[in-house]
Scaffold this motif. Structure first.
Motif, short mmCIF file in Angstrom:
data_model
loop_
_atom_site.label_atom_id
_atom_site.label_comp_id
_atom_site.label_asym_id
_atom_site.label_seq_id
_atom_site.Cartn_x
_atom_site.Cartn_y
_atom_site.Cartn_z
N UNK A 57 6.85 29.23 9.50
CA UNK A 57 5.88 29.24 10.58
C UNK A 57 4.56 28.74 10.00
N UNK A 58 3.51 28.81 10.78
CA UNK A 58 2.23 28.30 10.27
C UNK A 58 1.74 29.08 9.07
N UNK A 59 2.18 30.33 8.93
CA UNK A 59 1.67 31.10 7.80
C UNK A 59 2.72 31.90 7.02
N UNK A 60 3.99 31.77 7.33
CA UNK A 60 5.02 32.46 6.56
C UNK A 60 6.21 31.54 6.28
N UNK A 61 6.97 31.92 5.27
CA UNK A 61 8.18 31.18 4.92
C UNK A 61 9.22 32.19 4.47
N UNK A 62 10.43 32.11 5.02
CA UNK A 62 11.55 32.95 4.62
C UNK A 62 12.71 32.05 4.26
N UNK A 63 13.45 32.43 3.20
CA UNK A 63 14.57 31.62 2.74
C UNK A 63 15.78 32.50 2.50
N UNK A 64 16.96 32.04 2.96
CA UNK A 64 18.21 32.76 2.81
C UNK A 64 19.28 31.82 2.27
N UNK A 65 20.13 32.34 1.39
CA UNK A 65 21.28 31.58 0.88
C UNK A 65 22.55 32.39 1.14
N UNK A 66 23.59 31.68 1.55
CA UNK A 66 24.86 32.33 1.85
C UNK A 66 26.00 31.65 1.08
N UNK A 67 26.98 32.47 0.67
CA UNK A 67 28.20 31.95 0.03
C UNK A 67 29.21 31.57 1.11
N UNK A 68 30.31 31.01 0.65
CA UNK A 68 31.38 30.60 1.57
C UNK A 68 31.88 31.77 2.42
N UNK A 69 31.93 32.97 1.85
CA UNK A 69 32.43 34.12 2.60
C UNK A 69 31.40 34.69 3.57
N UNK A 70 30.23 34.05 3.68
CA UNK A 70 29.20 34.51 4.60
C UNK A 70 28.27 35.54 4.01
N UNK A 71 28.53 35.96 2.76
CA UNK A 71 27.68 36.96 2.13
C UNK A 71 26.33 36.37 1.76
N UNK A 72 25.29 37.13 2.06
CA UNK A 72 23.94 36.73 1.70
C UNK A 72 23.79 36.89 0.19
N UNK A 73 23.50 35.80 -0.52
CA UNK A 73 23.38 35.86 -1.97
C UNK A 73 21.94 35.83 -2.44
N UNK A 74 21.04 35.42 -1.57
CA UNK A 74 19.63 35.37 -1.94
C UNK A 74 18.80 35.47 -0.67
N UNK A 75 17.80 36.32 -0.74
CA UNK A 75 16.86 36.45 0.38
C UNK A 75 15.47 36.51 -0.20
N UNK A 76 14.70 35.51 0.07
CA UNK A 76 13.30 35.52 -0.31
C UNK A 76 12.52 36.06 0.87
N UNK A 77 11.87 37.18 0.65
CA UNK A 77 11.11 37.84 1.71
C UNK A 77 10.06 36.88 2.25
N UNK A 78 9.66 37.12 3.48
CA UNK A 78 8.60 36.26 4.02
C UNK A 78 7.36 36.31 3.13
N UNK A 79 6.81 35.17 2.88
CA UNK A 79 5.57 35.10 2.11
C UNK A 79 4.48 34.57 3.01
N UNK A 80 3.29 34.95 2.71
CA UNK A 80 2.13 34.50 3.47
C UNK A 80 1.15 33.88 2.49
N UNK A 81 0.80 32.66 2.73
CA UNK A 81 -0.18 31.99 1.87
C UNK A 81 -1.55 32.09 2.51
N UNK A 82 -2.52 32.51 1.74
CA UNK A 82 -3.89 32.59 2.23
C UNK A 82 -4.59 31.27 1.92
N UNK A 83 -5.76 31.03 2.46
CA UNK A 83 -6.47 29.78 2.18
C UNK A 83 -6.79 29.59 0.70
#
Length: 91
Positions: A57-83
């Motif tokens: 979004x304009x001020x956050x970013x979330x990233x998720x990675x999934x394996x073939x079995x649908x399992x979430x292998x990585x979740x980067x929490x939303x981050x907020x960048x300030x000016x």
């Protein structure tokens, strides 16, 4: 909201059940997003992670990675960048 889809063919030879499970993750993410850009990438074959989803979004970013079995292998929490380019991680 904008959706960007990148297909590097990692799902081409995947059986229907695991493929459908991954695609359900994609649909859930799109349904939950009400603004910004959701980028969905099917990675090339023979990688540990098969699917990545990034929601920006304009001020956050979330990233998720999934394996073939649908399992979430990585979740980067939303981050907020300030000016001041300071990054704050949220759980």
């Amino acid at each position: 909201m904008e959706v960007v889809m990148l297909d590097d063919h990692g799902l081409d030879d995947v059986p229907a059940d695991p493929r459908d499970q991954l695609l359900d993750r994609v649909l859930d993410t799109i349904a939950a997003a009400d603004s910004g850009t959701v980028t969905i990438r099917i990675l090339p074959p023979r990688r540990e992670a098969l699917l990545t989803i990034v929601h920006r979004t304009t001020d956050t970013l979330s990233r998720f990675e999934f394996r073939l079995d649908g399992e979430l292998t990585r979740r980067d929490s939303p981050i907020r960048a300030t000016p001041h380019t300071k990054v704050i991680w949220h759980d």
